[in-house]
Scaffold this motif. Structure first.
Motif, PDB file in Angstrom:
ATOM      1  N   GLN A   1       0.830  -1.197   0.000  1.00  0.00           N
ATOM      2  CA  GLN A   1       0.000   0.000   0.000  1.00  0.00           C
ATOM      3  C   GLN A   1       0.879   1.269   0.000  1.00  0.00           C
ATOM      4  OE1 GLN A   1      -0.839   2.497   2.582  1.00  0.00           O
ATOM      5  NE2 GLN A   1      -2.161   3.420   1.014  1.00  0.00           N
ATOM      6  N   ASN A   2       1.981   1.226   0.783  1.00  0.00           N
ATOM      7  CA  ASN A   2       2.893   2.376   0.827  1.00  0.00           C
ATOM      8  C   ASN A   2       3.801   2.446  -0.389  1.00  0.00           C
ATOM      9  OD1 ASN A   2       2.014   3.337   3.302  1.00  0.00           O
ATOM     10  ND2 ASN A   2       3.507   2.149   4.470  1.00  0.00           N
ATOM     11  N   GLN A   3       4.006   1.281  -1.036  1.00  0.00           N
ATOM     12  CA  GLN A   3       4.969   1.139  -2.135  1.00  0.00           C
ATOM     13  C   GLN A   3       6.385   1.452  -1.657  1.00  0.00           C
ATOM     14  OE1 GLN A   3       3.627   2.762  -5.978  1.00  0.00           O
ATOM     15  NE2 GLN A   3       1.580   3.051  -5.083  1.00  0.00           N
ATOM     16  N   TYR A   4       6.587   1.281  -0.356  1.00  0.00           N
ATOM     17  CA  TYR A   4       7.887   1.587   0.251  1.00  0.00           C
ATOM     18  C   TYR A   4       7.952   0.907   1.614  1.00  0.00           C
ATOM     19  CZ  TYR A   4      11.152   4.317   3.106  1.00  0.00           C
ATOM     20  OH  TYR A   4      12.141   4.688   3.971  1.00  0.00           O
ATOM     21  N   PHE A   5       9.153   0.422   1.975  1.00  0.00           N
ATOM     22  CA  PHE A   5       9.313  -0.184   3.297  1.00  0.00           C
ATOM     23  C   PHE A   5      10.775  -0.068   3.706  1.00  0.00           C
ATOM     24  CE2 PHE A   5       9.377  -3.451   6.582  1.00  0.00           C
ATOM     25  CZ  PHE A   5       8.129  -3.280   7.172  1.00  0.00           C
ATOM     26  N   ASN A   6      11.007   0.268   4.978  1.00  0.00           N
ATOM     27  CA  ASN A   6      12.382   0.319   5.489  1.00  0.00           C
ATOM     28  C   ASN A   6      12.425  -0.179   6.926  1.00  0.00           C
ATOM     29  OD1 ASN A   6      11.392   2.389   7.065  1.00  0.00           O
ATOM     30  ND2 ASN A   6      13.013   3.840   6.534  1.00  0.00           N
ATOM     31  N   SER A   7      13.613  -0.144   7.505  1.00  0.00           N
ATOM     32  CA  SER A   7      13.823  -0.729   8.832  1.00  0.00           C
ATOM     33  C   SER A   7      13.120   0.043   9.940  1.00  0.00           C
ATOM     34  CB  SER A   7      15.327  -0.803   9.134  1.00  0.00           C
ATOM     35  OG  SER A   7      15.905   0.498   9.071  1.00  0.00           O
ATOM     36  N   ASP A   8      12.672   1.254   9.671  1.00  0.00           N
ATOM     37  CA  ASP A   8      11.990   2.031  10.713  1.00  0.00           C
ATOM     38  C   ASP A   8      10.664   1.415  11.123  1.00  0.00           C
ATOM     39  OD1 ASP A   8      14.039   3.840  10.711  1.00  0.00           O
ATOM     40  OD2 ASP A   8      13.039   5.300   9.403  1.00  0.00           O
ATOM     41  N   PHE A   9      10.100   0.571  10.243  1.00  0.00           N
ATOM     42  CA  PHE A   9       8.806  -0.041  10.548  1.00  0.00           C
ATOM     43  C   PHE A   9       8.934  -1.139  11.607  1.00  0.00           C
ATOM     44  CE2 PHE A   9       7.900   1.845   6.455  1.00  0.00           C
ATOM     45  CZ  PHE A   9       6.569   2.203   6.525  1.00  0.00           C
ATOM     46  N   ILE A  10      10.099  -1.764  11.718  1.00  0.00           N
ATOM     47  CA  ILE A  10      10.219  -2.969  12.558  1.00  0.00           C
ATOM     48  C   ILE A  10      11.061  -2.661  13.794  1.00  0.00           C
ATOM     49  CG2 ILE A  10       9.821  -4.654  10.754  1.00  0.00           C
ATOM     50  CD1 ILE A  10      12.883  -4.955  10.559  1.00  0.00           C
ATOM     51  N   THR A  11      10.408  -2.355  14.838  1.00  0.00           N
ATOM     52  CA  THR A  11      11.067  -2.037  16.105  1.00  0.00           C
ATOM     53  C   THR A  11      10.480  -2.914  17.201  1.00  0.00           C
ATOM     54  OG1 THR A  11       9.440  -0.334  16.642  1.00  0.00           O
ATOM     55  CG2 THR A  11      11.386   0.357  15.374  1.00  0.00           C
ATOM     56  N   PHE A  12      11.151  -2.912  18.338  1.00  0.00           N
ATOM     57  CA  PHE A  12      10.634  -3.645  19.498  1.00  0.00           C
ATOM     58  C   PHE A  12       9.255  -3.124  19.896  1.00  0.00           C
ATOM     59  CE2 PHE A  12      10.451  -3.911  24.239  1.00  0.00           C
ATOM     60  CZ  PHE A  12      10.250  -5.271  24.312  1.00  0.00           C
ATOM     61  N   HIS A  13       9.047  -1.845  19.670  1.00  0.00           N
ATOM     62  CA  HIS A  13       7.746  -1.238  19.961  1.00  0.00           C
ATOM     63  C   HIS A  13       6.625  -1.967  19.233  1.00  0.00           C
ATOM     64  CE1 HIS A  13       4.592   1.871  20.247  1.00  0.00           C
ATOM     65  NE2 HIS A  13       4.460   1.722  18.945  1.00  0.00           N
ATOM     66  N   LEU A  14       6.850  -2.351  17.962  1.00  0.00           N
ATOM     67  CA  LEU A  14       5.820  -3.047  17.190  1.00  0.00           C
ATOM     68  C   LEU A  14       5.513  -4.410  17.789  1.00  0.00           C
ATOM     69  CD1 LEU A  14       3.942  -3.245  14.751  1.00  0.00           C
ATOM     70  CD2 LEU A  14       5.892  -4.091  13.401  1.00  0.00           C
ATOM     71  N   SER A  15       6.535  -5.150  18.234  1.00  0.00           N
ATOM     72  CA  SER A  15       6.311  -6.466  18.851  1.00  0.00           C
ATOM     73  C   SER A  15       5.465  -6.351  20.107  1.00  0.00           C
ATOM     74  CB  SER A  15       7.646  -7.136  19.184  1.00  0.00           C
ATOM     75  OG  SER A  15       8.356  -7.473  18.017  1.00  0.00           O
ATOM     76  N   VAL A  16       5.789  -5.377  20.948  1.00  0.00           N
ATOM     77  CA  VAL A  16       5.012  -5.161  22.171  1.00  0.00           C
ATOM     78  C   VAL A  16       3.587  -4.747  21.827  1.00  0.00           C
ATOM     79  CG1 VAL A  16       4.818  -3.761  24.263  1.00  0.00           C
ATOM     80  CG2 VAL A  16       7.048  -4.601  23.527  1.00  0.00           C
ATOM     81  N   PHE A  17       3.460  -3.906  20.810  1.00  0.00           N
ATOM     82  CA  PHE A  17       2.146  -3.410  20.388  1.00  0.00           C
ATOM     83  C   PHE A  17       1.255  -4.574  19.946  1.00  0.00           C
ATOM     84  CE2 PHE A  17      -0.817  -1.534  17.321  1.00  0.00           C
ATOM     85  CZ  PHE A  17      -1.294  -0.439  18.033  1.00  0.00           C
ATOM     86  N   ILE A  18       1.810  -5.507  19.182  1.00  0.00           N
ATOM     87  CA  ILE A  18       1.018  -6.647  18.689  1.00  0.00           C
ATOM     88  C   ILE A  18       0.590  -7.539  19.848  1.00  0.00           C
ATOM     89  CG2 ILE A  18       1.129  -8.750  17.290  1.00  0.00           C
ATOM     90  CD1 ILE A  18       2.916  -7.190  15.329  1.00  0.00           C
ATOM     91  N   LEU A  19       1.487  -7.782  20.796  1.00  0.00           N
ATOM     92  CA  LEU A  19       1.111  -8.571  21.974  1.00  0.00           C
ATOM     93  C   LEU A  19       0.041  -7.853  22.784  1.00  0.00           C
ATOM     94  CD1 LEU A  19       1.526 -11.019  23.805  1.00  0.00           C
ATOM     95  CD2 LEU A  19       3.412  -9.806  24.901  1.00  0.00           C
ATOM     96  N   LEU A  20       0.170  -6.545  22.908  1.00  0.00           N
ATOM     97  CA  LEU A  20      -0.802  -5.761  23.666  1.00  0.00           C
ATOM     98  C   LEU A  20      -2.175  -5.785  22.996  1.00  0.00           C
ATOM     99  CD1 LEU A  20      -1.354  -3.909  26.064  1.00  0.00           C
ATOM    100  CD2 LEU A  20      -0.538  -1.986  24.702  1.00  0.00           C
ATOM    101  N   LEU A  21      -2.215  -5.831  21.671  1.00  0.00           N
ATOM    102  CA  LEU A  21      -3.491  -5.933  20.955  1.00  0.00           C
ATOM    103  C   LEU A  21      -4.318  -7.101  21.481  1.00  0.00           C
ATOM    104  CD1 LEU A  21      -2.293  -5.429  17.250  1.00  0.00           C
ATOM    105  CD2 LEU A  21      -3.708  -3.836  18.545  1.00  0.00           C
ATOM    106  N   VAL A  22      -3.638  -8.230  21.701  1.00  0.00           N
ATOM    107  CA  VAL A  22      -4.327  -9.446  22.146  1.00  0.00           C
ATOM    108  C   VAL A  22      -4.671  -9.369  23.628  1.00  0.00           C
ATOM    109  CG1 VAL A  22      -4.102 -11.948  22.404  1.00  0.00           C
ATOM    110  CG2 VAL A  22      -3.207 -10.818  20.363  1.00  0.00           C
TER     111      VAL A  22
END
Length: 587
Positions: free
Chosen positions: A239-260
């Motif tokens: 959708q962005n037609q772009y991806f870099n390392s800024d998207f994948i941080t420890f914050h995202l892992s915690v966020f996904i666990l917190l979703l559940v």
């Protein structure tokens, strides 16, 4: 019950083949996306869908299988970079690349699961956290492949007639994918797959002895979580037609666990509730990025300690009543597993077991015959529990062979022995306490469901088992809430549901009052009358002498006597080694 178990207590799983409510909600959201003209709101809807996909996968792993992971950001990246590289370097069609992304992520998940799932609890979280950190460093430093902080541009998006999807069309796509995932998981959770996963988080040993391949199911749960997280990453990248390392941080892992955890772990609607609430919270907190970690940490503590069933737990009072149970067959006896004739049912030859320098079984030779009630007795420390654990595959012997109906099953493991007809109860209760009695007993039928028995037939058979054991009135009750004596019967019913050829009872009368002990003896006699071989480890000599056909006496890991009750009662070596007098061996 532990805090982890309390947190993951599941809502009763829905029945039926279709979930019209989910379809209606998806249709309304699609209409809302059609009406909205503001890209900001469409973007929020799109990210809600992406986060739902990630949370739905995490719910399989953490909510049902009870395996906490902090490496989901790396799996999100696996899907994103897969679609990026496939479309930019190998010029795959965008649709094929999107379809391949969750497969790639599932493969990465498998590679992580194989070593990671050998550990449990905090250790598993640390291993997956290490993977997330390694993944972040890999895509940051390996610039030739992943572009590092600069990232990968020109990722080919989905298109219709060479026209790239509009944001509105991306929202429709993610709604459709979310609906498909929701329906598929709802169907899986209410059957054999969902029960197996739930049993893992409550008691892996009991699950294995019920015929569930524990490691295989944990790996499968990890792969499902990885695939859905990878799908979410691929959607964002395209959708962005772009991806870099800024998207994948420890914050995202915690966020996904917190979703559940915030939405409601182990519930079908928990991931949706978590995705909506936290996506809106993320949008609101975007203007104060320094406060995000504090707010999310507060939400996590709130979910763990004050709202253990999450947001959906607030609506438990409006939960629909459980569906009607199938009727138990009238007057039907329990069917018995056929056994081969002319060979011993089970034979131990030269079994030895050492724990370091401690020898708990020494050259044990034992033959168990069909349609007989055997008893294994001996003083404390004689090695009875060790022998039962060897018989059921919980631990392997150091030496010797175990043969079941002529087949060498020495290294088969608990779940294969259970599938082959060896069932057991435990000295210390190992029920799946937060599951209903019905679902506990259905777990016992797991291996039969895997052999082609339909779910409807299994439920009918389980109702017959509940009737046979006097548990029909408790079918919908939570197993952990029942009196101790009833829980003992539930565990016995779970073992009978596998239609065993050999039933091992490890101190079944422990903690029972005299009336319950008499009823247990009558029930064991009825089981033996069906043709099931029984091996009972028991300290109540009155019970043993009254119902046993054959008794084996173990002392310090050695078999010192075998015979019928009268022979054992009069055996001087047994009297001396076991009690020192014959008083305790009288009927």
């Amino acid at each position: 019950m532990s805090a982890a178990q309390t947190q993951a207590q599941p809502a009763p799983r829905p029945r039926g083949s279709l979930r019209p409510g989910a379809v209606v909600v998806a249709a309304l959201l699609a209409v809302l996306a059609l009406v909205l003209n503001n890209d900001f709101y469409l973007r929020i809807m799109f990210m809600c869908g992406v986060y739902y996909l990630c949370a739905a996968g995490m719910n399989v792993l953490a909510g049902y299988a009870g395996q906490k992971s902090l490496g989901q950001a790396g799996l999100f990246a696996a899907g994103a970079y897969a679609v990026a590289l496939l479309t930019t370097r190998w010029e795959w069609h965008p649709a094929l690349a999107l379809a391949a992304a969750p497969v790639v992520a599932a493969g990465v998940g498998l590679l992580i699961a194989l070593p990671s799932l050998r550990v449990k609890g905090p250790s598993l979280a640390l291993v997956t956290l290490a993977f997330g950190i390694v993944a972040e460093k890999l895509v940051t430093e390996w610039t030739d492949v992943f572009g590092g902080a600069q990232g990968i541009y020109g990722i080919a998006p989905l298109a219709i007639a060479q026209t790239p999807f509009s944001l509105q069309q991306w929202v429709w796509l993610v709604i459709g994918l979310s609906l498909a995932v929701h329906l598929a998981l709802a169907r899986a959770f209410r059957g054999r797959f969902g029960r197996a996963l739930l049993s893992l988080q409550f008691d892996e040993i009991a699950a294995a002895c019920s015929g569930i391949a524990v490691y295989r199911y944990k790996t499968l749960a990890f792969m499902v979580a990885a695939a859905l997280c990878g799908l979410g990453g691929a959607l964002v990248a395209q959708q962005n037609q772009y991806f870099n390392s800024d998207f994948i941080t420890f914050h995202l892992s915690v966020f996904i666990l917190l979703l559940v955890l915030l939405g409601g772990a182990g519930t079908i609607y928990g991931p949706l509730a978590g995705a909506v609430v936290l996506t809106l919270a993320e949008v609101f907190l975007a203007q104060w990025p320094f406060a995000q970690h504090f707010v999310y940490g507060g939400m996590l503590l709130f979910a763990l300690y004050l709202m253990p069933r999450g947001i959906v737990g607030l609506f438990d009072r409006w939960r629909p009543a459980p569906p009607e149970l199938p009727a138990a067959p009238n007057g039907a006896e329990l069917p018995v597993r056929p056994v081969a004739k002319g060979v011993p049912l089970l034979q131990l030859s030269g079994i030895c077991k050492n724990f370091g320098g401690v020898v708990t079984a020494q050259d044990v030779n034992l033959v168990l015959e069909p349609q007989r009630i055997h008893a294994l007795i001996g003083p404390n420390g004689a090695g009875k529990s060790t022998l039962i654990n060897i018989l059921t595959g919980v631990i392997p012997p150091t030496a010797g062979t175990l043969t079941l109906q002529g087949r060498d099953m020495t290294r088969a493991g608990a779940h294969r022995l259970a599938a082959a007809g060896v069932a057991r109860t435990f000295q210390n209760l190992r029920l799946f306490g937060a599951m209903s009695v019905l679902d506990n007993v259905l777990v016992g039928a797991h291996s039969r469901l895997g052999q082609g028995v339909p779910e409807a037939q299994a439920r009918q058979e389980v109702m017959a088992v509940l009737a046979f054991t006097g548990l029909l009135a408790h079918a919908q009750a939570r197993a952990g809430s029942l009196p101790y004596g009833v829980q003992r019967r539930v565990e016995l019913a779970r073992a009978l549901a596998s239609r065993p050829a050999l039933l091992l009872l490890d101190e079944p009368a422990a903690g029972l009052n005299p009336q319950e002990t008499r009823e247990l003896g009558q029930l064991v006699r009825r089981i033996g009358a069906l043709g099931v071989a029984v091996l009972m480890v028991e300290h109540d000599m009155s019970l043993v002498m009254n119902i046993s056909d054959h008794i084996v006496v173990l002392d310090r890991g050695l078999v010192i006597a075998e015979g019928n009750p009268k022979e054992i009662q009069s055996n001087p070596r047994v009297i001396e080694a076991y009690l020192g007098s014959d008083a305790g061996l009288e009927e």
